[in-house]
Design a protein around this motif. Structure first.
Motif, mmCIF file in Angstrom:
data_model
loop_
_atom_site.group_PDB
_atom_site.id
_atom_site.type_symbol
_atom_site.label_atom_id
_atom_site.label_comp_id
_atom_site.label_asym_id
_atom_site.label_seq_id
_atom_site.Cartn_x
_atom_site.Cartn_y
_atom_site.Cartn_z
ATOM 1 N N LEU A 37 101.179 79.602 17.031
ATOM 2 C CA LEU A 37 100.155 80.902 17.395
ATOM 3 C C LEU A 37 99.114 80.670 16.237
ATOM 4 N N ASN A 38 98.137 81.434 16.795
ATOM 5 C CA ASN A 38 96.849 81.380 16.014
ATOM 6 C C ASN A 38 96.393 80.337 14.975
ATOM 7 N N ALA A 39 96.514 79.212 15.781
ATOM 8 C CA ALA A 39 96.386 77.791 14.857
ATOM 9 C C ALA A 39 95.005 77.344 15.553
ATOM 10 N N VAL B 36 93.615 72.194 17.624
ATOM 11 C CA VAL B 36 94.643 73.058 18.179
ATOM 12 C C VAL B 36 93.704 74.273 18.764
ATOM 13 N N PHE B 37 94.393 74.514 20.097
ATOM 14 C CA PHE B 37 93.883 75.665 20.974
ATOM 15 C C PHE B 37 94.447 77.151 20.304
ATOM 16 N N LYS B 38 93.774 77.922 19.894
ATOM 17 C CA LYS B 38 94.027 79.115 19.159
ATOM 18 C C LYS B 38 94.362 80.313 20.393
ATOM 19 N N TYR B 39 96.006 80.747 20.241
ATOM 20 C CA TYR B 39 96.101 81.654 21.236
ATOM 21 C C TYR B 39 97.443 82.490 20.683
ATOM 22 N N ASP B 40 97.594 83.597 21.085
ATOM 23 C CA ASP B 40 98.523 84.535 20.596
ATOM 24 C C ASP B 40 99.712 84.686 21.806
ATOM 25 N N GLU B 41 100.918 85.394 21.601
ATOM 26 C CA GLU B 41 101.971 85.565 22.362
ATOM 27 C C GLU B 41 101.625 86.335 23.646
ATOM 28 N N SER B 42 100.782 87.336 23.460
ATOM 29 C CA SER B 42 100.164 88.089 24.864
ATOM 30 C C SER B 42 99.542 87.137 25.710
ATOM 31 N N PHE B 43 98.915 86.360 25.185
ATOM 32 C CA PHE B 43 98.051 85.364 26.214
ATOM 33 C C PHE B 43 99.026 84.382 26.868
ATOM 34 N N CYS C 257 112.131 85.113 24.527
ATOM 35 C CA CYS C 257 110.877 85.002 23.567
ATOM 36 C C CYS C 257 111.373 85.147 22.344
ATOM 37 N N ALA C 258 111.122 84.284 21.609
ATOM 38 C CA ALA C 258 111.471 84.367 20.260
ATOM 39 C C ALA C 258 110.021 83.858 19.288
ATOM 40 N N VAL C 259 109.805 84.802 18.276
ATOM 41 C CA VAL C 259 108.655 84.448 17.647
ATOM 42 C C VAL C 259 108.929 84.566 16.096
ATOM 43 N N GLN C 260 108.719 83.571 15.157
ATOM 44 C CA GLN C 260 108.997 83.567 13.754
ATOM 45 C C GLN C 260 107.805 83.333 12.949
ATOM 46 N N ARG C 261 107.524 84.354 12.009
ATOM 47 C CA ARG C 261 106.571 84.023 11.224
ATOM 48 C C ARG C 261 106.453 82.755 10.449
ATOM 49 N N ARG C 262 105.585 82.310 10.095
ATOM 50 C CA ARG C 262 105.442 80.694 9.404
ATOM 51 C C ARG C 262 106.145 80.738 8.232
ATOM 52 N N LYS C 263 107.160 79.841 7.715
ATOM 53 C CA LYS C 263 107.946 79.980 6.793
ATOM 54 C C LYS C 263 107.602 79.128 5.529
ATOM 55 N N ASN C 264 106.424 78.114 5.940
ATOM 56 C CA ASN C 264 106.106 77.081 4.719
ATOM 57 C C ASN C 264 104.649 77.492 4.196
ATOM 58 N N VAL C 265 104.306 76.699 2.981
ATOM 59 C CA VAL C 265 103.238 76.964 2.496
ATOM 60 C C VAL C 265 102.495 75.327 2.435
ATOM 61 N N SER C 266 101.509 75.372 3.328
ATOM 62 C CA SER C 266 100.778 74.105 3.236
ATOM 63 C C SER C 266 99.665 74.096 3.894
ATOM 64 N N ASP C 267 98.399 73.276 3.533
ATOM 65 C CA ASP C 267 97.124 73.377 4.000
ATOM 66 C C ASP C 267 97.140 72.202 5.391
ATOM 67 N N ASP D 87 97.075 75.338 9.912
ATOM 68 C CA ASP D 87 96.924 77.108 9.622
ATOM 69 C C ASP D 87 97.363 78.055 10.814
ATOM 70 N N TYR D 88 98.664 77.663 11.446
ATOM 71 C CA TYR D 88 99.325 78.479 12.440
ATOM 72 C C TYR D 88 99.927 79.604 11.501
ATOM 73 N N THR D 89 100.202 80.821 12.403
ATOM 74 C CA THR D 89 100.751 81.849 11.755
ATOM 75 C C THR D 89 102.264 82.224 12.022
ATOM 76 N N HIS D 90 102.476 81.723 13.314
ATOM 77 C CA HIS D 90 103.861 81.897 13.768
ATOM 78 C C HIS D 90 104.346 80.830 14.645
ATOM 79 N N ILE D 91 105.584 80.651 14.961
ATOM 80 C CA ILE D 91 105.992 79.596 15.858
ATOM 81 C C ILE D 91 106.846 80.396 16.833
ATOM 82 N N MET D 92 106.495 79.897 18.056
ATOM 83 C CA MET D 92 107.336 80.786 19.132
ATOM 84 C C MET D 92 107.957 79.699 20.176
ATOM 85 N N CYS D 93 108.977 80.227 20.762
ATOM 86 C CA CYS D 93 109.890 79.602 21.766
ATOM 87 C C CYS D 93 109.870 80.574 23.113
#
Length: 260
Positions: free
Chosen positions: A198-200, A212-219, A234-244, A247-253
């Motif tokens: 999400l948000n990448a 990467v197409f930028k979208y969110d859960e609601s879309f 639906c499961a959404v998890q905030r990003r756990k890693n630090v890396s450039d 640039d996503y903020t969450h991962i979703m299933c």
């Protein structure tokens, strides 16, 4: 943010092996383990162990040469068809499928799934079971209305798409069109499981940067509903890693069944 011009996955391709090493390897320095490995395996195991998804045929329409999200699926589906846009990704998969020299090592993932499924004494069977379920690797074209044209696949009981819609869609309209093409692969009442970020805006490696197409859960929920799906999980998890590198903020299933 990468200043390198962004490439489109289905047009320009990517380095299949480099992608595996950066985002999916068992290397201790690989920072994406929690998001790219653990999250999809845990959620697929959970969803598929609940018993409401059944059938014989699963079609996987995913980015790159990943297979770890399919271990739990092979406990249910005796026939799995892998759709690939890039020939190099298909070659990487065949190398693993046929135990060829230089195949990517997925040991870290089959060990993790064996623990999830309570099968730690049968780790090798996890991989063998998946390989036995894979019937075909089929090249496809996302620009075609029928993705596998001229081949027509039988309607699937389930379709899994991991990270691919993220990198082949330019905008919301494009996402809706591609979602419709995926829906056409499914029988009525069949299930669609999507894994995405999400948000990448980009995914990068040392030498290339993918759009990467930028979208969110609601879309995604809106897109599924408009395409005739009903969301079941639906499961959404905030990003756990630090890396450039991304640039996503969450991962979703998200899991939905085709109602119309």
């Amino acid at each position: 943010m990468y200043s390198t011009p962004k490439k489109f996955y289905h047009i320009h391709g990517c380095d299949a092996r480099k992608s595996l090493e950066l985002y999916f390897s068992g290397n201790k320095t690989m920072v994406f383990a929690e998001d790219s490995l653990t999250f999809p395996m845990m959620n697929l195991h959970y969803v598929l162990s609940r018993g409401f998804i059944q059938g014989n045929l699963l079609v996987d329409f995913s980015k790159g040469s990943v297979i770890h999200h399919l271990y739990s699926a092979s406990n249910i589906f005796k026939d799995i068809i892998l759709l690939k846009i890039r020939e190099k990704c298909a070659m990487e998969l065949r190398r693993w499928l046929n135990d060829r020299t230089g195949a990517f090592d997925w040991t870290h993932t089959k060990t993790a799934v064996a623990q999830l499924e309570g099968k730690s004494d049968h780790i090798e069977n996890i991989e063998l079971n998946l390989k036995a379920s894979i019937r075909q690797i089929v090249m496809c074209n996302p620009d075609k209305e029928n993705l596998t044209d001229p081949m027509v696949l039988p309607p699937a009981d389930c379709v899994i798409s991991a990270w691919l819609l993220d990198v082949i869609c330019k905008d919301e309209d494009d996402y809706m069109r591609n979602l419709k093409k995926i829906s056409n692969l499914l029988k009525m009442g069949g299930y669609l499981i999507i894994i995405g970020v999400l948000n990448a805006t980009y995914l990068a490696s040392d030498v290339e940067c993918l759009h990467v197409f930028k979208y969110d859960e609601s879309f995604v929920r809106f897109a599924l509903s408009k395409s005739g799906f009903v969301v079941d999980y639906c499961a959404v998890q905030r990003r756990k890693n630090v890396s450039d590198l991304a640039d996503y903020t969450h991962i979703m299933c998200i899991t939905a069944h085709k109602e119309k």
